[in-house]
Design an enzyme around this catalytic site. Structure first.
Site, PDB file in Angstrom:
ATOM      1  N   GLY A  12       0.814  -1.213   0.000  1.00 45.36           N
ATOM      2  CA  GLY A  12       0.000   0.000   0.000  1.00 45.36           C
ATOM      3  C   GLY A  12       0.846   1.261   0.000  1.00 45.36           C
ATOM      4  N   ASN A  97      -3.470 -10.541  -2.328  1.00 44.57           N
ATOM      5  CA  ASN A  97      -3.325 -11.920  -2.793  1.00 44.57           C
ATOM      6  C   ASN A  97      -4.400 -12.788  -2.163  1.00 44.57           C
ATOM      7  OD1 ASN A  97      -1.169 -11.750  -4.546  1.00 44.57           O
ATOM      8  ND2 ASN A  97       0.373 -12.153  -2.974  1.00 44.57           N
ATOM      9  N   LYS A 179      -3.347 -16.369 -10.364  1.00 46.53           N
ATOM     10  CA  LYS A 179      -2.440 -15.912  -9.285  1.00 46.53           C
ATOM     11  C   LYS A 179      -2.599 -16.821  -8.067  1.00 46.53           C
ATOM     12  CE  LYS A 179       0.266 -12.398  -7.598  1.00 46.53           C
ATOM     13  NZ  LYS A 179       0.175 -11.210  -6.788  1.00 46.53           N
TER      14      LYS A 179
HETATM   15  N1  NDP Z   1       4.316  -6.827  -0.381  1.00 45.62           N
HETATM   16  C1  NDP Z   1       4.227  -7.152  -1.670  1.00 45.62           C
HETATM   17  O1  NDP Z   1       5.201  -7.021  -2.440  1.00 45.62           O
HETATM   18  C2  NDP Z   1       2.939  -7.672  -2.245  1.00 45.62           C
HETATM   19  C3  NDP Z   1       1.836  -7.938  -1.441  1.00 45.62           C
HETATM   20  N2  NDP Z   1       0.674  -8.406  -2.003  1.00 45.62           N
HETATM   21  C4  NDP Z   1      -0.495  -8.656  -1.179  1.00 45.62           C
HETATM   22  O2  NDP Z   1      -0.933  -7.400  -0.661  1.00 45.62           O
HETATM   23  C5  NDP Z   1      -1.517  -7.553   0.634  1.00 45.62           C
HETATM   24  C6  NDP Z   1      -0.757  -6.693   1.633  1.00 45.62           C
HETATM   25  O3  NDP Z   1       0.564  -7.208   1.743  1.00 45.62           O
HETATM   26  P1  NDP Z   1       1.740  -6.361   2.433  1.00 45.62           P
HETATM   27  O4  NDP Z   1       1.677  -4.950   2.014  1.00 45.62           O
HETATM   28  O5  NDP Z   1       2.971  -7.124   2.190  1.00 45.62           O
HETATM   29  O6  NDP Z   1       1.308  -6.467   3.980  1.00 45.62           O
HETATM   30  P2  NDP Z   1       1.753  -5.526   5.191  1.00 45.62           P
HETATM   31  O7  NDP Z   1       1.498  -6.312   6.436  1.00 45.62           O
HETATM   32  O8  NDP Z   1       3.118  -4.984   4.943  1.00 45.62           O
HETATM   33  O9  NDP Z   1       0.756  -4.283   5.103  1.00 45.62           O
HETATM   34  C7  NDP Z   1      -0.575  -4.285   5.564  1.00 45.62           C
HETATM   35  C8  NDP Z   1      -0.708  -3.153   6.560  1.00 45.62           C
HETATM   36  O10 NDP Z   1      -2.084  -2.904   6.799  1.00 45.62           O
HETATM   37  C9  NDP Z   1      -2.236  -2.606   8.197  1.00 45.62           C
HETATM   38  N3  NDP Z   1      -3.647  -2.772   8.525  1.00 45.62           N
HETATM   39  C10 NDP Z   1      -4.345  -3.888   8.834  1.00 45.62           C
HETATM   40  N4  NDP Z   1      -5.651  -3.593   9.023  1.00 45.62           N
HETATM   41  C11 NDP Z   1      -5.773  -2.246   8.834  1.00 45.62           C
HETATM   42  C12 NDP Z   1      -6.861  -1.344   8.878  1.00 45.62           C
HETATM   43  N5  NDP Z   1      -8.120  -1.763   9.168  1.00 45.62           N
HETATM   44  N6  NDP Z   1      -6.624  -0.024   8.633  1.00 45.62           N
HETATM   45  C13 NDP Z   1      -5.376   0.404   8.348  1.00 45.62           C
HETATM   46  N7  NDP Z   1      -4.302  -0.407   8.286  1.00 45.62           N
HETATM   47  C14 NDP Z   1      -4.503  -1.726   8.518  1.00 45.62           C
HETATM   48  C15 NDP Z   1      -1.289  -3.594   8.849  1.00 45.62           C
HETATM   49  O11 NDP Z   1      -1.000  -3.229  10.183  1.00 45.62           O
HETATM   50  P3  NDP Z   1      -0.852  -4.366  11.332  1.00 45.62           P
HETATM   51  O12 NDP Z   1       0.050  -5.414  10.766  1.00 45.62           O
HETATM   52  O13 NDP Z   1      -0.297  -3.606  12.469  1.00 45.62           O
HETATM   53  O14 NDP Z   1      -2.233  -4.894  11.559  1.00 45.62           O
HETATM   54  C16 NDP Z   1      -0.074  -3.460   7.933  1.00 45.62           C
HETATM   55  O15 NDP Z   1       0.709  -2.355   8.311  1.00 45.62           O
HETATM   56  C17 NDP Z   1      -1.443  -9.075   0.926  1.00 45.62           C
HETATM   57  O16 NDP Z   1      -2.630  -9.698   0.509  1.00 45.62           O
HETATM   58  C18 NDP Z   1      -0.264  -9.528   0.047  1.00 45.62           C
HETATM   59  O17 NDP Z   1      -0.334 -10.921  -0.244  1.00 45.62           O
HETATM   60  C19 NDP Z   1       0.531  -8.579  -3.360  1.00 45.62           C
HETATM   61  C20 NDP Z   1       1.598  -8.337  -4.203  1.00 45.62           C
HETATM   62  C21 NDP Z   1       2.884  -7.904  -3.703  1.00 45.62           C
HETATM   63  C1  KPL Z   2       4.546 -14.537  -6.742  1.00 46.10           C
HETATM   64  C2  KPL Z   2       5.077 -14.783  -5.333  1.00 46.10           C
HETATM   65  C3  KPL Z   2       5.118 -16.257  -5.044  1.00 46.10           C
HETATM   66  C4  KPL Z   2       6.488 -14.228  -5.357  1.00 46.10           C
HETATM   67  O1  KPL Z   2       7.235 -14.574  -4.248  1.00 46.10           O
HETATM   68  C5  KPL Z   2       4.168 -14.091  -4.366  1.00 46.10           C
HETATM   69  O2  KPL Z   2       3.190 -13.499  -4.760  1.00 46.10           O
HETATM   70  C6  KPL Z   2       4.358 -14.147  -2.905  1.00 46.10           C
HETATM   71  O3  KPL Z   2       5.468 -14.349  -2.443  1.00 46.10           O
HETATM   72  O4  KPL Z   2       3.344 -13.972  -2.205  1.00 46.10           O
END
Ligand code: NDP
Ligand code: KPL
Length: 301
Positions: A12, A97, A179
């Site tokens: 995000g 995801n 995916k």
């Molecule tokens: N990181 C990546 O490169 C990628 C991630 N994704 C997908 O994106 C999604 C997010 O992943 P990622 O960014 O890594 O996760 P993170 O844990 O880094 O980020 C999510 C954030 O949202 C916060 N949060 C949870 N609930 C709330 C709420 N109600 N209001 C505001 N903030 C909130 C969490 O805080 P807290 O933990 O303190 O609850 C945390 O800081 C997952 O589904 C992941 O699989 C997809 C592609 C790539």
């Molecule tokens: C595509 C892949 C498997 C890359 O690591 C991924 O989306 C994840 O780690 O959640």
């Protein structure tokens, strides 16, 4: 466009930072990250390095926006529904995801729901600092027929206006299932074996387990009405393993850090849908049971 990023963690913050160069963006997340962004802006490093100044808050309040992008982990989606209930948003779009997120958003909100996938890679490096680990694409489509296609096109155009590769599709379910098959194959196997994605390169036992989980998922997708062949999934898994050979999957990272995983939205979802459509998915069932067992031992269940 006025955009709320609900869940400004790794993904995000990256997308919010990129979109804030062109649009009016507010990050909704946790401290100390939000207070650091309020004080000094958001630093993005990696693929490109720049600083930007989106709005940042820990309290979504009664916010108003054209679009809310949902980027929390799948197990937090229900909480986002509660948060968005007090807001006035034109559309909500999940970029998470796993599966089940759009159903949760559509069931709880009286707002058009868009589904999205992204292949960007991001990591929150510290308060106010996100690393852009890999440039990817964004694909967006309407979740239900009523969630008109032109809305997806407007959102994709907003991403493109910010310099990102984004397309609208009328067949987002196909994308989501593909995916899902990749994540169902790579994530639990790398998490359990504690290996980088490249360790799933054939030949080898780990590659066989991952491929079996992926092709089972494709079979469930077909039974669910999505035209996803086993060959397409095998090829897609091989491509991702090659392209991300040195990465640790998100589930591997979660397990290594002792965090809860997204197993229910990945292999757990496959097992649940398989039961509904009368398919047998022993590999997904086993992988889900093993990760759930680890989560129980780590105090997450
Ligand atoms: N990181 C990546 O490169 C990628 C991630 N994704 C997908 O994106 C999604 C997010 O992943 P990622 O960014 O890594 O996760 P993170 O844990 O880094 O980020 C999510 C954030 O949202 C916060 N949060 C949870 N609930 C709330 C709420 N109600 N209001 C505001 N903030 C909130 C969490 O805080 P807290 O933990 O303190 O609850 C945390 O800081 C997952 O589904 C992941 O699989 C997809 C592609 C790539
Ligand atoms: C595509 C892949 C498997 C890359 O690591 C991924 O989306 C994840 O780690 O959640």
């Amino acid at each position: 466009m006025r955009i709320l990023i609900v869940g400004a963690g790794s993904l995000g913050s990256l997308l919010g930072g990129l979109l804030a160069r062109t649009h009016n963006v507010t990050l909704v997340g946790r401290n100390p990250h939000m207070s650091a962004v309020q004080a000094d802006g958001l630093r993005v490093t990696g693929v490109e390095t720049f600083r930007t100044r989106p709005g940042a808050t820990t309290d979504i309040g009664a916010a108003s926006a054209d679009l809310a992008l949902v980027t929390v982990k799948a197990y937090d989606t229900a909480g986002v529904v509660d948060d968005l209930a007090t807001c006035d948003v034109g559309a909500v779009c999940s970029l998470q995801n796993g599966m089940g997120n759009e159903e949760t958003l559509a069931a709880g909100l009286d707002t058009p729901v868009l589904a999205g996938t992204t292949t960007h890679g991001a990591r929150l490096a510290g308060p106010g600092h996100v690393e852009w680990l890999g440039r990817g694409r964004v694909t967006i489509g309407p979740w239900r027929p009523a969630d008109a296609v032109d809305r997806s096109e407007r959102v994709a155009a907003a991403f493109r206006a910010a310099g990102l590769d984004a397309t609208a599709t009328t067949d987002v379910r196909h994308r989501l299932w593909q995916k899902l098959a990749i994540n169902a194959a790579i994530n639990p196997v790398t998490a359990l074996a504690r290996v980088e994605n490249g360790a799933l390169t054939p030949p080898g036992g780990l590659a066989d387990v991952a491929t079996a989980a992926g092709t089972e998922t494709a079979r469930v997708a077909r039974a669910d009405g999505v035209d996803l062949s086993a060959a397409t999934v095998r090829e897609a898994i091989a491509d991702v393993v090659r392209e991300t050979a040195r990465n640790r999957s998100s589930m591997h990272q979660d397990v290594a850090a002792g965090r809860r995983t997204e197993i229910e939205a990945v292999n757990g979802y496959v097992v649940e849908r398989a039961a509904t459509v009368g398919e047998s998915v022993p590999v997904n069932r086993t992988l889900a049971a093993l990760i759930r067992g680890w989560e129980a031992g780590a105090g997450h269940r």
